[in-house]
Motif scaffolding. Structure first.
Motif, short mmCIF file in Angstrom:
data_model
loop_
_atom_site.label_atom_id
_atom_site.label_comp_id
_atom_site.label_asym_id
_atom_site.label_seq_id
_atom_site.Cartn_x
_atom_site.Cartn_y
_atom_site.Cartn_z
N ASP A 124 35.64 52.37 45.40
CA ASP A 124 36.62 53.51 46.24
C ASP A 124 37.31 52.59 47.39
O ASP A 124 38.34 52.96 47.89
N ALA A 125 36.66 51.25 47.67
CA ALA A 125 37.38 50.38 48.84
C ALA A 125 38.71 49.88 48.14
O ALA A 125 39.57 49.39 48.78
N GLY A 126 38.94 49.91 46.93
CA GLY A 126 39.77 49.32 46.07
C GLY A 126 39.65 47.76 46.10
O GLY A 126 41.07 46.90 45.75
N LEU A 127 38.58 47.18 46.32
CA LEU A 127 38.49 45.82 46.17
C LEU A 127 38.06 45.44 44.97
O LEU A 127 37.66 46.14 43.91
N ARG A 128 38.50 44.23 44.35
CA ARG A 128 38.19 43.41 43.10
C ARG A 128 37.20 42.58 43.09
O ARG A 128 36.89 41.91 44.24
#
Length: 273
Positions: free
Chosen positions: A58-62
């Motif tokens: 949801d945070a868009g982190l990889r």
């Protein structure tokens, strides 16, 4: 040598902000616009696998990697089987979290027979490869500094790690180059070149003088003696263009507020890596 001009490849290795739980670490990365995070299994377990996955997604982190698998040598056959079972769970967790790299800290000898322990590591990796491949996960062998041979890993040079990795397809097994562990190896740059196409991770911190603690003595980037930029150029020349993880075991860093730590990490990363 050219410095980095962006933080597009910067990954916060979760151990660097050990006081933060999963949610806090993820939110700190978002505020700092750090695009990658490297997860530790005990942190994932604290929050739960499903919730950890949701927070990161949801945070868009990889996710650059999951740490750690390994610790293969054991005193008895049942104990060894238990460790292999745990490594299979680690592979499953890595796949679920969306990373294709499981970092292996291979483990110490359970007795004085270090050669047998190294053979055990070799056999265990071979046993784990088909399972990892079936989950789309690569095994990254991370050599640890020789001072950790008795308690953390009997794989202590990049040459050893390369020799183990070369027994397998590069899509299955590679090496992780951690600056703290390998910086003083006289064969370092030869071995980085040898690892071409097999480097699965690059970790940065610094070696401060004097080293204040065996485990907790890693320095903030730029505070020590490691030629980090030279090493980064070498791993890039060997084909590595993935995330660069900042992995620091240091209580002073751990005690910093998360946002303050990430601000400093970004500044030093751009200056020294």
């Amino acid at each position: 040598m050219e410095p980095l001009h962006s933080i597009d490849r910067l990954s916060l290795n979760q151990i660097t902000t050990d006081r933060l739980n999963m949610r806090e670490a993820v939110e700190a990365c978002v505020r700092a616009e750090v695009p990658w995070i490297a997860l530790w299994r005990h942190k994932v377990a604290e929050t739960g696998l499903a919730e950890s996955k949701r927070l990161v997604r949801d945070a868009g982190l990889r996710v650059s990697s999951l740490c750690r698998g390994g610790y293969f040598p054991a005193a008895t056959a049942p104990a060894r089987k238990e460790r292999m079972d745990d490594n299979r769970r680690a592979v499953e967790e890595a796949a679920e979290l969306g990373t294709d790299v499981l970092v292996l800290v291979c483990g110490p000898a359970p007795d004085r027979d270090i050669d047998f322990a190294r053979k055990t590591v070799e056999e265990a990796i071979a046993e784990l490869v088909p399972f990892a491949r079936s989950h789309g996960v690569k095994l990254g062998i991370e050599p640890l500094h020789p001072m950790y041979a008795a308690e953390r890993s009997v794989i202590n040079t990049l040459a050893q790690a390369n020799m183990l990795a070369e027994q397998h397809d590069p899509q299955d097994v590679g090496v992780v180059v951690d600056a703290f562990h390998v910086w003083c190896d006289p064969e370092l740059y030869v071995q980085i070149e040898r690892a071409k196409g097999r480097i699965l991770g690059f970790h940065v911190s610094d070696w401060i003088v004097p080293v204040p603690d065996l485990l907790m003595g890693r320095g903030m980037i730029g505070d020590g003696v490691i030629e980090l930029r030279r090493m980064r150029h070498a791993v890039e020349a060997a084909g590595y263009v993935g995330a660069i993880e900042v992995e620091i075991f240091n209580r002073q860093v751990w005690d910093m507020p998360g946002d303050e730590a990430l601000t400093l990490i970004k500044e030093r990363y751009l200056q020294h890596v």
